[in-house]
Write an enzyme that holds these catalytic residues in place. Structure first.
Site, PDB file in Angstrom:
ATOM      1  CE  LYS A 191      -4.323  -1.703   1.899  1.00 30.67           C
ATOM      2  NZ  LYS A 191      -5.313  -1.644   2.969  1.00 30.67           N
ATOM      3  CE  LYS A 232      -5.755  -8.050  -2.010  1.00 26.77           C
ATOM      4  NZ  LYS A 232      -5.622  -7.782  -0.652  1.00 26.77           N
ATOM      5  CE  LYS A 234     -13.067  -3.697   0.879  1.00 27.95           C
ATOM      6  NZ  LYS A 234     -13.494  -3.399   2.231  1.00 27.95           N
TER       7      LYS A 234
HETATM    8  P1  TYM Z   1     -10.662  -5.880   4.266  1.00 30.69           P
HETATM    9  O1  TYM Z   1     -11.659  -4.865   4.696  1.00 30.69           O
HETATM   10  O2  TYM Z   1      -9.701  -5.481   3.188  1.00 30.69           O
HETATM   11  O3  TYM Z   1     -11.376  -7.202   3.781  1.00 30.69           O
HETATM   12  C1  TYM Z   1     -12.376  -7.856   4.531  1.00 30.69           C
HETATM   13  C2  TYM Z   1     -12.246  -9.358   4.393  1.00 30.69           C
HETATM   14  O4  TYM Z   1     -12.322  -9.759   3.014  1.00 30.69           O
HETATM   15  C3  TYM Z   1     -11.231 -10.610   2.688  1.00 30.69           C
HETATM   16  N1  TYM Z   1     -10.860 -10.410   1.272  1.00 30.69           N
HETATM   17  C4  TYM Z   1     -10.787 -11.391   0.364  1.00 30.69           C
HETATM   18  N2  TYM Z   1     -10.990 -12.719   0.447  1.00 30.69           N
HETATM   19  C5  TYM Z   1     -10.852 -13.457  -0.697  1.00 30.69           C
HETATM   20  N3  TYM Z   1     -10.526 -12.915  -1.896  1.00 30.69           N
HETATM   21  C6  TYM Z   1     -10.316 -11.583  -2.030  1.00 30.69           C
HETATM   22  N4  TYM Z   1     -10.018 -11.063  -3.220  1.00 30.69           N
HETATM   23  C7  TYM Z   1     -10.441 -10.758  -0.860  1.00 30.69           C
HETATM   24  N5  TYM Z   1     -10.315  -9.424  -0.639  1.00 30.69           N
HETATM   25  C8  TYM Z   1     -10.572  -9.224   0.667  1.00 30.69           C
HETATM   26  C9  TYM Z   1     -10.098 -10.154   3.620  1.00 30.69           C
HETATM   27  O5  TYM Z   1      -9.128 -11.156   3.775  1.00 30.69           O
HETATM   28  C10 TYM Z   1     -10.870  -9.874   4.893  1.00 30.69           C
HETATM   29  O6  TYM Z   1     -11.072 -11.049   5.633  1.00 30.69           O
HETATM   30  N6  TYM Z   1      -7.286  -5.581   7.925  1.00 30.69           N
HETATM   31  C11 TYM Z   1      -8.589  -6.092   7.562  1.00 30.69           C
HETATM   32  C12 TYM Z   1      -9.727  -5.602   8.436  1.00 30.69           C
HETATM   33  C13 TYM Z   1      -9.580  -5.859   9.897  1.00 30.69           C
HETATM   34  C14 TYM Z   1      -9.737  -7.114  10.544  1.00 30.69           C
HETATM   35  C15 TYM Z   1      -9.584  -6.849  11.926  1.00 30.69           C
HETATM   36  C16 TYM Z   1      -9.963  -8.408  10.076  1.00 30.69           C
HETATM   37  C17 TYM Z   1      -9.360  -4.936  10.851  1.00 30.69           C
HETATM   38  N7  TYM Z   1      -9.356  -5.521  12.087  1.00 30.69           N
HETATM   39  C18 TYM Z   1      -9.684  -7.886  12.877  1.00 30.69           C
HETATM   40  C19 TYM Z   1     -10.040  -9.441  11.029  1.00 30.69           C
HETATM   41  C20 TYM Z   1      -9.904  -9.167  12.399  1.00 30.69           C
HETATM   42  C21 TYM Z   1      -8.891  -5.656   6.145  1.00 30.69           C
HETATM   43  O7  TYM Z   1      -8.365  -4.667   5.661  1.00 30.69           O
HETATM   44  O8  TYM Z   1      -9.849  -6.397   5.531  1.00 30.69           O
END
Ligand code: TYM
Length: 332
Positions: free
Chosen positions: A114, A197, A200
């Site tokens: 990022k 992948k 967003k």
């Molecule tokens: P975030 O908001 O980017 O994504 C949310 C969840 O979606 C999953 N994900 C995917 N899974 C499969 N294929 C994809 N292309 C794909 N893109 C996203 C992510 O793995 C995630 O599970 N840092 C985290 C948010 C967070 C969090 C937490 C997660 C903050 N605190 C505590 C778990 C526990 C994030 O940016 O996810």
């Protein structure tokens, strides 16, 4: 798996979640709430690492919560809350920042990606310490499992390291959680670049299927998805990443095995297959979009649901914070 504590979170950085979020993480969240004590959180503080208009952030936080309810998160079964409404997240994050090495935080690949993308100008300190706040999000609830996609594996590993270090150095306050990752769905790929992948932050949204896209848009995106020169609908991630990604998506939503779907399309062209995948996706997403819109038309009800989730979350989180503060010598 049952009677376990589960926690996960999602960022409200966009107007809609995408299919990667849904298949990689959110569908699991819904299943896990049935037999476990689940905590699900819209992580608005994390979203501050990307510059956002305040009104837009508010709107996206609400539409995120609405989408979670629309996909099946039931606030009577799960504790659904917004991160900033539980101050213990920031409080514990500071403690963890003081026991995390600079080098350790520098190794986080998501930070590296990022910050490289955004350049030095747009890289703030929050982006660097983000995984430590995530460790606090998780450990405050003493979960056994953290259902996420593959891209979060490293953050959960860091969380485990921090918890183990704290427990060893001070007192055994934290449960050591495990990432719960469904291998076949852990990385849903972009339809235009099926080796990357679905994300967003993709440069173009033409390969990203958003949960709130119209049926027309979804159909167009699937029809123009990138495949290969061949003719055979066959799962082969190396030679046929586009077709394999579409097979994964179809199978996850139709409930058929990959082999069944392959058989259904044997002898048929890619065009028919792409249309069929789009139809499966549209029939899964249409009710989600409809329900999200209904929920967004009564924001006071939505806010009420989140407030009551925050009360429950605060109870659990403040207890853990108290134990952690006491273990490190902060007087109460
Ligand atoms: P975030 O908001 O980017 O994504 C949310 C969840 O979606 C999953 N994900 C995917 N899974 C499969 N294929 C994809 N292309 C794909 N893109 C996203 C992510 O793995 C995630 O599970 N840092 C985290 C948010 C967070 C969090 C937490 C997660 C903050 N605190 C505590 C778990 C526990 C994030 O940016 O996810």
């Amino acid at each position: 798996m049952s009677n376990k504590r589960v926690l996960s979170g999602i960022q409200p950085t966009h107007d809609s979640f995408h299919l990667g979020n849904y298949l990689g993480a959110l569908k699991q969240w819904v299943e896990l709430q049935e037999n476990n004590d689940a905590f699900y959180c819209v992580v608005d503080l994390h979203a501050l690492t990307v510059e956002t208009d305040p009104k837009l952030l508010q709107q996206r936080t609400l539409v995120s919560a609405a989408q979670l309810i629309a996909i099946g998160i039931n606030p009577d079964k799960s504790t659904l809350f917004v991160q900033s409404q539980v101050p213990a997240h920031n409080q514990l994050a500071w403690v963890f920042e003081c026991i995390t090495g600079f080098g350790e935080a520098s190794r986080m690949t998501q930070f590296k990606d990022k910050s490289k993308k955004g350049g030095a100008e747009r890289t703030n300190v929050g982006l660097f310490t983000y995984p430590i706040l995530q460790a606090a999000d998780i450990l405050l609830y003493q979960p056994d499992f953290v259902p996420v996609g593959e891209d979060q594996r490293q953050h959960v590993e860091l969380t485990r390291d921090i918890a183990e270090r704290f427990n060893k150095k001070f007192d055994k306050v934290f449960n050591i959680p495990q990432a719960q990752i469904i291998k076949s769905l852990a990385k849903i790929n972009d339809l235009q670049d099926p080796t990357a992948k679905m994300s967003k932050s993709a440069a173009s949204m033409s390969g990203v299927i958003e949960l709130l896209d119209s049926a027309d848009t979804t159909m167009k995106k699937f029809k123009s998805s990138v495949t290969d020169d061949g003719k055979e609908v066959r799962f082969d991630e190396k030679e046929k990443p586009g077709i394999s990604n579409l097979l994964t998506i179809h199978s996850a939503l139709s409930g058929k095995s990959i082999t069944e779907v392959e058989n259904d399309f044997s002898g048929k062209g890619y065009g028919d297959f792409k249309t069929a995948v789009a139809e499966v996706v549209i029939s899964a997403l249409e009710p989600i979009a409809k329900r999200t819109n209904e929920l967004m038309s009564d924001r006071s009800e939505l806010t009420k649901i989140l407030k009551s989730g925050a009360i429950k979350a605060n109870q659990v989180a403040s207890e853990t914070l108290k134990a952690a503060y006491s273990a490190i010598g902060l007087i109460s």
